[in-house]
Design an enzyme around this catalytic site. Sequence first.
Site, PDB file in Angstrom:
ATOM      1  N   SER A   1      12.169 -43.369 -17.435  1.00  0.00           N
ATOM      2  CA  SER A   1      11.042 -42.533 -17.015  1.00  0.00           C
ATOM      3  C   SER A   1      10.861 -42.716 -15.513  1.00  0.00           C
ATOM      4  O   SER A   1      10.725 -43.842 -15.033  1.00  0.00           O
ATOM      5  CB  SER A   1       9.777 -42.944 -17.774  1.00  0.00           C
ATOM      6  OG  SER A   1       8.707 -42.146 -17.333  1.00  0.00           O
TER       7      SER A   1
ATOM      8  N   HIS B   1      -5.942 -45.566  -6.756  1.00  0.00           N
ATOM      9  CA  HIS B   1      -6.567 -45.956  -8.017  1.00  0.00           C
ATOM     10  C   HIS B   1      -7.627 -44.934  -8.445  1.00  0.00           C
ATOM     11  O   HIS B   1      -7.634 -44.457  -9.581  1.00  0.00           O
ATOM     12  CB  HIS B   1      -7.196 -47.353  -7.851  1.00  0.00           C
ATOM     13  CG  HIS B   1      -7.904 -47.830  -9.069  1.00  0.00           C
ATOM     14  ND1 HIS B   1      -9.261 -47.674  -9.237  1.00  0.00           N
ATOM     15  CD2 HIS B   1      -7.443 -48.407 -10.201  1.00  0.00           C
ATOM     16  CE1 HIS B   1      -9.610 -48.167 -10.423  1.00  0.00           C
ATOM     17  NE2 HIS B   1      -8.522 -48.622 -11.023  1.00  0.00           N
TER      18      HIS B   1
ATOM     19  N   GLY C   1      -7.713  -7.289   4.963  1.00  0.00           N
ATOM     20  CA  GLY C   1      -8.524  -7.381   6.178  1.00  0.00           C
ATOM     21  C   GLY C   1      -7.872  -8.108   7.340  1.00  0.00           C
ATOM     22  O   GLY C   1      -8.489  -8.288   8.388  1.00  0.00           O
TER      23      GLY C   1
ATOM     24  N   LYS D   1       0.836  -1.200   0.000  1.00  0.00           N
ATOM     25  CA  LYS D   1       0.000   0.000   0.000  1.00  0.00           C
ATOM     26  C   LYS D   1       0.875   1.257   0.000  1.00  0.00           C
ATOM     27  O   LYS D   1       0.669   2.181  -0.793  1.00  0.00           O
ATOM     28  CB  LYS D   1      -0.907  -0.021   1.235  1.00  0.00           C
ATOM     29  CG  LYS D   1      -1.933   1.070   1.225  1.00  0.00           C
ATOM     30  CD  LYS D   1      -2.819   1.020   2.461  1.00  0.00           C
ATOM     31  CE  LYS D   1      -3.747  -0.191   2.390  1.00  0.00           C
ATOM     32  NZ  LYS D   1      -4.407  -0.468   3.660  1.00  0.00           N
TER      33      LYS D   1
ATOM     34  N   MET E   1      -5.028  -7.265   9.018  1.00  0.00           N
ATOM     35  CA  MET E   1      -4.440  -6.413  10.061  1.00  0.00           C
ATOM     36  C   MET E   1      -5.340  -5.192  10.260  1.00  0.00           C
ATOM     37  O   MET E   1      -6.421  -5.127   9.715  1.00  0.00           O
ATOM     38  CB  MET E   1      -3.025  -6.033   9.663  1.00  0.00           C
ATOM     39  CG  MET E   1      -2.096  -7.240   9.707  1.00  0.00           C
ATOM     40  SD  MET E   1      -0.448  -6.830   9.214  1.00  0.00           S
ATOM     41  CE  MET E   1      -0.650  -6.404   7.517  1.00  0.00           C
TER      42      MET E   1
ATOM     43  N   ARG F   1      -3.064   3.055   8.738  1.00  0.00           N
ATOM     44  CA  ARG F   1      -3.397   1.775   8.097  1.00  0.00           C
ATOM     45  C   ARG F   1      -2.177   0.888   7.993  1.00  0.00           C
ATOM     46  O   ARG F   1      -1.078   1.363   7.719  1.00  0.00           O
ATOM     47  CB  ARG F   1      -3.884   1.988   6.660  1.00  0.00           C
ATOM     48  CG  ARG F   1      -5.174   2.702   6.516  1.00  0.00           C
ATOM     49  CD  ARG F   1      -5.387   2.985   5.026  1.00  0.00           C
ATOM     50  NE  ARG F   1      -6.355   4.029   4.828  1.00  0.00           N
ATOM     51  CZ  ARG F   1      -7.618   3.807   4.450  1.00  0.00           C
ATOM     52  NH1 ARG F   1      -8.033   2.600   4.213  1.00  0.00           N
ATOM     53  NH2 ARG F   1      -8.439   4.807   4.303  1.00  0.00           N
TER      54      ARG F   1
ATOM     55  N   ARG G   1      -3.987  -1.354  -6.404  1.00  0.00           N
ATOM     56  CA  ARG G   1      -3.193  -2.592  -6.400  1.00  0.00           C
ATOM     57  C   ARG G   1      -3.656  -3.436  -7.575  1.00  0.00           C
ATOM     58  O   ARG G   1      -4.745  -3.203  -8.129  1.00  0.00           O
ATOM     59  CB  ARG G   1      -3.374  -3.351  -5.087  1.00  0.00           C
ATOM     60  CG  ARG G   1      -4.801  -3.723  -4.807  1.00  0.00           C
ATOM     61  CD  ARG G   1      -4.936  -4.366  -3.439  1.00  0.00           C
ATOM     62  NE  ARG G   1      -6.335  -4.395  -3.064  1.00  0.00           N
ATOM     63  CZ  ARG G   1      -6.788  -4.594  -1.848  1.00  0.00           C
ATOM     64  NH1 ARG G   1      -5.956  -4.784  -0.855  1.00  0.00           N
ATOM     65  NH2 ARG G   1      -8.067  -4.628  -1.588  1.00  0.00           N
TER      66      ARG G   1
ATOM     67  N   CYS H   1       6.773 -39.615 -15.153  1.00  0.00           N
ATOM     68  CA  CYS H   1       5.389 -39.985 -15.453  1.00  0.00           C
ATOM     69  C   CYS H   1       4.563 -40.220 -14.200  1.00  0.00           C
ATOM     70  O   CYS H   1       3.417 -40.635 -14.287  1.00  0.00           O
ATOM     71  CB  CYS H   1       5.341 -41.190 -16.386  1.00  0.00           C
ATOM     72  SG  CYS H   1       6.079 -42.660 -15.682  1.00  0.00           S
TER      73      CYS H   1
ATOM     74  N   TYR I   1      11.274 -34.478 -20.453  1.00  0.00           N
ATOM     75  CA  TYR I   1       9.851 -34.151 -20.557  1.00  0.00           C
ATOM     76  C   TYR I   1       9.143 -34.528 -19.262  1.00  0.00           C
ATOM     77  O   TYR I   1       9.682 -35.278 -18.445  1.00  0.00           O
ATOM     78  CB  TYR I   1       9.191 -34.900 -21.733  1.00  0.00           C
ATOM     79  CG  TYR I   1       9.166 -36.392 -21.556  1.00  0.00           C
ATOM     80  CD1 TYR I   1       8.122 -37.019 -20.878  1.00  0.00           C
ATOM     81  CD2 TYR I   1      10.202 -37.197 -22.043  1.00  0.00           C
ATOM     82  CE1 TYR I   1       8.119 -38.387 -20.685  1.00  0.00           C
ATOM     83  CE2 TYR I   1      10.198 -38.556 -21.852  1.00  0.00           C
ATOM     84  CZ  TYR I   1       9.149 -39.156 -21.166  1.00  0.00           C
ATOM     85  OH  TYR I   1       9.142 -40.500 -20.951  1.00  0.00           O
TER      86      TYR I   1
HETATM   87  C1  PEP Z   1       4.736 -44.304 -10.762  1.00  0.00           C
HETATM   88  O1  PEP Z   1       4.997 -45.183  -9.937  1.00  0.00           O
HETATM   89  O2  PEP Z   1       5.039 -43.114 -10.618  1.00  0.00           O
HETATM   90  C2  PEP Z   1       4.007 -44.659 -11.986  1.00  0.00           C
HETATM   91  C3  PEP Z   1       3.821 -43.774 -12.936  1.00  0.00           C
HETATM   92  O3  PEP Z   1       3.484 -45.897 -12.061  1.00  0.00           O
HETATM   93  P1  PEP Z   1       2.143 -46.359 -11.329  1.00  0.00           P
HETATM   94  O4  PEP Z   1       1.503 -45.147 -10.758  1.00  0.00           O
HETATM   95  O5  PEP Z   1       1.325 -47.025 -12.353  1.00  0.00           O
HETATM   96  O6  PEP Z   1       2.655 -47.291 -10.292  1.00  0.00           O
END
Ligand code: PEP
Length: 873
Positions: free
Chosen positions: A761, A452, A102, A22, A104, A93, A334, A828, A848
Amino acid sequence: MTKWIYSFEEGSANDKALLGGKGANLAEMSNLGLPVPPGFTITTESCIKFLENPDFFDSSLKDHILKAITLLERKTNKSFNGENSDLLLVSVRSGAKFSMPGMMDTILNLGLNDHRTQILAEQTNPDFAYNCYRRLLQMFADVVYGIPKELFDTLLENFEKNQNKSLKELSIAEHQDLVKQYKEIYHQENKNFPENPIDQLYAAIQAVFKSWNNNRAKIYRDLNHISHDLGTAVNVQAMVFGNSDQNSGTGVCFTRNPASGEAVLFGEFLLNAQGEDVVAGIRTPEPIAALEKAQPQAYKAFKNYASILENHYKDMQDIEFTIEKGKLYILQTRNGKRTAKASLKIALDLVDQGIISKNDALLRVSPASISQLIHPVFEDTALQKASFIAQGLPASPGAATGEIVFTADRAKELHDLGRKVILVRQETSPEDIEGMVVSQAIVTSQGGMTSHAAVVARGMGTCCVAGCGELSIREESKTLSCGSLTLTEGDIISVDGSSGCIYSGEIPTVLVENNQDLQRLLSWADEVAHLKVRANAETVKDLETAMKFGAQGVGLARTEHMFFGQDRILEMRRLILADNEEEIKMALKLLLHFQEEDFYQMFQAVQDKPMIIRLLDPPMHEFLPKDPQEIKLLAEKLHKSPEKLARQIENLQESNPMLGHRGCRLGITQPEIYKMQAEAIFRSAIRLHQEGLKIKPKIMIPLIADKKELDFVKSYLNEHIQCLFNEYEQKPFPYEIGTMIELPRACLTADKLAQEADFFSFGTNDLTQMTFGFSRDDIGKFIGHYKKKGILSSDPFQNIDKDGVGKLMRIAISKARQVKPNLSIGICGEVGGDPSSISFFQDIEVTYVSCSPYRVPAARLAVAQAVLQEGKN
Ligand code: PEP
Ligand code: MG
């Protein structure tokens, strides 16, 4: 010598750390020549010093405050403390580096006392003067002494009732009597209201410093990851009065619509009012457009200043203003808070107007907000009135309403009748897949962010709340209870997968479709990104979604998810429970047929983009029924005795399935399954080659701990693939066999694995599980305690644990690249789609990240931001 106080002319917008947001903006606006009432800012450093040692105030600050207020008297030609009868009143202020709305404290109208109020009453009118004084008495009591504001409200209400007239009608004597009663409240609390304005000012400044450490401010900082040692600045500013007369007023206005992003002023105002009246909601403010008629001059001036401020800050502004007797003052500006939709539109519009660059625009939109652009959200007003039941983990974003069902079969039945259902289960298993597909949302009471239910729902883009331990779900009696509330099948609930909250009853949803804008921004993101973004997907539908969202390939196709269709699961079960070669052959033949068709379609969907297909990973018993009734049914279908089947299934159970007979271990004990899968992949690839599509299959082996495991599997796969090339008279084409890195041992021996693997991966779900020793399905039971007790700041299955899991990844990458400098290394696990983990992945130089299709857009933005932020740092 340290400078503790800055007049508004001395600071600038760059001084947010020292002067607070401020203060810095007030300074910036003053220097831009905007009509800002003069004032000064006491620095955050002073606050820190004072909180460390309160004596600092008397010894080092008081004199400076005195000098600053004298200067302010000179500037305004009014008197705060002296004889000049033009009264200077000030506001005090808070204002920290990061906005904490809000949290303080603030005190207005400081400088009034019995005598000065009389003068003010003579100069203006008694109603106005005493109104200001009462507000001061009430705020001062609350902020400085912690005397509840409500005591004054009740007193005022009773006074009006007893007098049987409104405040406007009170005589001076009655006003004075009311003030006396206000002061009585002070006395009852053994406090005194200081009559001397300077004493008021000292007390107010100290109270505002202290409000940095009040409870709500601390909680707000924890929630917003703001450090506790920044301190707040204090702004002391000459008061202007929006409650002077009908030519005065006050308001708040955004320079663009913060909900839609549309480039029109969006705000409201109240005539003859002070700032808190707008917020308090006692009177209904009017839309800003009406100001043009009510106060044309002030409106014109405001429009002009709004445009100056927006151009200057290069962003949509949230401005507070006051009009005193027709003259406009700007009290605060702001960057305005906005919805995801507005954030995107404003960023693009500012680029088109030449105000910001494309890179600036990329940094203006938060990746986390993107899910609101591709998933429905609950309508805001309806959500505020909704009746909350419980909160679990926000496993997959989106918002949905539907009837509760407790089994996948019932979900299908009702869905076929055209009804909208929400599948509620303790936890889901692969068998529930068909019910999950048709559900609007999925709720589980057990399991974490990589359970899952969570993984599958995210993959499908279905809203999901997982691990909601407060719910007691009894599938047999078809009831769900939470405290005293019990719901049964058919009752309607609403599920918010972005917050993890579950509500009873229906809440309308809205989908903010803004795809063109999003595509435009993401195309700029792709231009600057270093990391590629791939998707985890295994159905043609998911693949198509992923490609639509701009995935640059598939980082993980989990083949086990392809065995759960009704016909497939029977063959899988036949294979697992086979008594003889004949049965094995029959099951494998059918499974081969199904998989070949699957892969054929998947390759067609991804075309020339890479797709990594992971061979079977979960333990076998995950494919088998547990319920005696279902076992009996299966026995009939397989022409086996139910008792024998039950025993076989029992024998397949494991004590620690996650550490058991799964991943490449299955490929080692039962090579025929991996061979069948490889055959399906190559048969479809050969077909496509012959049709002209040059597929380069990439096969990935899960859960490798030792190079010899990889050698073994790779060797029989290579042999089998050669046979297939021969059998189909196909000139061999290139293919790759790589490995998942999801065990600490794999990280530590990555140099050896890299000799054999064509790519890596990281399966960070398992790697996190194995590194912490936290079960990925049970973390929901204790992560809340860990966070509350400060042991972990976040769930490591959601945000990468840089110090532990991340360190193993760093070791693995460095060892592997010593052997193969250009080895492709992806991520992954679920954290691959976590925007807050992505800059770390860039830092450790992965190739990636791969995530579920609906997280691809946010990941594309996050990989671009990682580059831009690295550049900035
Ligand atoms: C993992 O373990 O990060 C993975 C991608 O395989 P899953 O979740 O199928 O075990
Ligand atoms: Mg895994």
